[in-house]
Design an enzyme around this catalytic site. Structure first.
Site, short mmCIF file in Angstrom:
data_model
loop_
_atom_site.label_atom_id
_atom_site.label_comp_id
_atom_site.label_asym_id
_atom_site.label_seq_id
_atom_site.Cartn_x
_atom_site.Cartn_y
_atom_site.Cartn_z
N ALA A 110 0.80 -1.18 0.02
CA ALA A 110 0.12 0.02 0.08
C ALA A 110 0.91 1.38 -0.08
O ALA A 110 2.09 1.18 0.32
CB ALA A 110 -0.83 0.15 1.32
N PHE A 111 0.28 2.37 -0.22
CA PHE A 111 1.21 3.67 -0.48
C PHE A 111 1.87 4.16 0.78
O PHE A 111 2.73 4.93 0.61
CB PHE A 111 0.36 4.77 -1.08
CG PHE A 111 -0.49 5.46 -0.34
CD1 PHE A 111 -1.45 5.14 0.17
CD2 PHE A 111 0.15 6.62 0.32
CE1 PHE A 111 -2.46 6.01 1.00
CE2 PHE A 111 -0.63 7.25 1.15
CZ PHE A 111 -2.05 7.16 1.33
N LYS A 112 1.27 3.68 1.98
CA LYS A 112 1.84 4.25 3.27
C LYS A 112 3.10 3.64 3.33
O LYS A 112 3.94 4.37 3.96
CB LYS A 112 0.96 3.64 4.54
CG LYS A 112 -0.50 4.28 4.27
CD LYS A 112 -1.12 4.11 5.37
CE LYS A 112 -2.42 4.80 5.38
NZ LYS A 112 -3.52 4.35 4.51
N ASP A 113 3.79 2.82 2.68
CA ASP A 113 5.13 2.15 2.80
C ASP A 113 6.10 3.50 2.18
O ASP A 113 7.11 3.82 2.66
CB ASP A 113 5.48 1.28 1.67
CG ASP A 113 5.01 -0.21 2.29
OD1 ASP A 113 5.12 -0.40 3.45
OD2 ASP A 113 4.50 -0.93 1.37
N LEU A 116 6.36 5.90 5.35
CA LEU A 116 6.73 5.30 6.64
C LEU A 116 8.28 4.88 6.75
O LEU A 116 9.08 4.85 7.49
CB LEU A 116 5.68 4.12 7.08
CG LEU A 116 4.63 4.90 7.53
CD1 LEU A 116 3.19 3.92 7.66
CD2 LEU A 116 4.68 5.46 9.08
#
Ligand SMILES: *Cc1c(COP(=O)(O)O)cnc(C)c1O
Length: 466
Positions: A110-113, A116
């Site tokens: 997911a794009f949160k990588d 983060l």
């Protein structure tokens, strides 16, 4: 670069202090005191660079001289090294004038990588120099916890504890967290709901002694560095499709307004963005606010795109601050009305200004399924329900045929196989990060929803600042 609070009553900080504190002491969110400029020549010079190199050029002005350029380059290379596509954030054309920006090639799909992975490295860099450790704690109902764990698992100065509600996250989501065996990663399953987990985290932050002893820190989307990291892919995507000589439109599936605010920041820096489309599922507070000027909290209703099932979009405060020309008192008044009375109104002239750039629309569950099916039929690609909300929004709104539209693909279809199978009749194949997940060993501590029990466990497993 200096940072100020959206509530206007906290001292200005440099980048590192804004990074480490997350929320400002007056309850506000940090924003840079001015927007760095991306001149046409700067944009031209980005073409042909690797993603990590381009990222270094784009975010360096936000950091200033607090972190040297070589150290930043190393962190960026390291952050994006295990993405499974050579372009890191590739563009795929799916219709005459419509592209997908694939942001799901990172380790948790997911794009949160994107944010983060970099945030954990920035944290670690500052901690190392200061000779400190932090204990990151967070509650998750799904995507954020696994991205935070994968970002922190190899960081020497960070311990991370993620609380999830026992039996209430999907098996894949749980295993993406509990199969990580790094000694500094601790999963806690709480006998309770997601709200119980969030309440426990909040209570731990409010316990001054515990907070100080453990040097608690959060990695939620109010941290400026997360938004900063996300500016990069707006810029690289626009440059790929012709910026600075040609403008582009972005369609962004939106929950907390963090990702789309990064697009707004890119626009303020000079990237030629024609329109920014705020795409919501039936939890449509943002679409309603931009349509009517009335920001009103309503109940959350679960959807196929759970990462967008939100009540209050915390990053919207950053847009308000800009719409009110940096008037912290006006932002404070709106935020007080929100917490006391469940809503506030945006002044008509300010709303007009927002509408000069933003469009917004809501996509219901049937339209989400129909979009997954349509993309599959027309292109053979499987898209996830969050991505489908963005693509459907792009098609639902009138577009200038001379301007390419880029829809952000925020998660891999294999993360949401049930919805995709319902729409297409086919279960998406599991990419490498998910292969073997169902057989891997798990490690997780189950605890009651009891603050004392959770604190005792964290004190025992963590490494308090001696
Ligand atoms: C978090 C998330 C979103 C929403 O992003 P915001 O920054 O909260 O607007 C959209 N799609 C997916 C897959 C997510 O994980």
């Amino acid at each position: 670069m200096k940072y100020l609070s959206t509530r206007g009553r906290a001292p200005e900080l440099g980048f590192e202090d804004a990074l480490m504190s997350g929320l400002a002491p007056d309850g506000g969110l940090y924003l840079p005191t001015r927007w760095p400029v991306l001149a046409p020549d700067d944009l031209v010079a980005l073409s042909g660079l690797s993603y990590a190199k381009a990222a270094g050029r784009i975010i360096a002005p936000f950091i200033g001289d607090e972190i040297d350029a070589d150290a930043l380059d190393t962190m960026l290379r390291d952050a994006y090294r295990d993405f499974r596509h050579p372009a890191t954030a590739p563009l795929i054309q799916i219709d005459d004038n419509l592209w997908l920006l694939e942001l799901f090639h990172g380790p948790t799909l997911a794009f949160k990588d994107f944010a983060l992975k970099l945030l954990a490295r920035l944290f670690d860099h500052v901690l190392e120099r200061r000779g400190e450790r932090v204990t990151v704690i967070g509650a998750t109902s799904g995507d954020t916890g696994s991205a935070a764990i994968h970002a922190c698992m190899d960081r020497p100065n960070i311990d991370i504890f993620i609380l999830h509600p026992e039996g209430r996250v999907s098996e894949v989501q749980r295993r993406q967290m509990t199969t990580v065996m790094a000694p500094n990663v601790h999963n806690i399953a709480i006998r309770g709901t997601f709200d119980d987990c969030q309440a426990l985290v909040k209570a731990m932050f409010n316990d001054e002694a515990f907070r100080r002893d453990m040097n608690l820190s959060a990695v939620n989307s109010i941290n400026w560095a997360r938004v900063m990291a996300q500016i990069v892919y707006y810029v690289t995507a626009a440059v790929s499709l012709g910026a600075p000589s040609r403008g582009v439109t972005f369609a962004v599936p939106t929950g907390n307004f963090g990702d789309v605010f990064a697009g707004y920041a890119a626009s303020r820096m000079g990237l030629p963005i024609h329109r920014l489309i705020v795409a919501t599922n039936r939890n449509d507070i943002l679409a309603r606010a931009l349509a009517t000027g009335r920001y009103r909290v309503a109940g959350v209703s679960p959807t196929m795109s759970p990462s967008m099932d939100i009540q209050v979009a915390s990053n919207f405060e950053r847009l308000l601050f800009d719409l009110y020309d940096g008037d912290g008192a006006a932002v404070t008044e709106s935020m007080t009305a929100l917490s006391d009375g469940g809503g506030f109104d945006i002044a008509p002239d300010r709303l007009e200004r927002a509408r000069d750039l933003f469009d917004a629309t809501r996509i219901d569950e049937d339209a989400t399924l129909a979009e997954i099916a349509r993309v599959h039929t027309e292109t053979g690609l499987s898209i996830d329900p969050h991505t489908a909300v963005g693509v459907a929004a792009a098609r639902a709104l009138p577009q200038d045929p001379a301007v390419p539209v880029i829809a952000l693909a925020t998660a891999h279809a294999a993360k949401f196989p049930d919805a995709v199978e319902r729409a297409t009749g086919l279960r998406p194949a599991a990419p490498p990060p998910l292969a073997g997940l169902l057989e891997a060993e798990e490690r997780c501590q189950t605890l009651d929803s009891d603050i004392a029990a959770v604190q005792t466990y964290i004190r025992f497993k963590g490494q308090p600042n001696a």
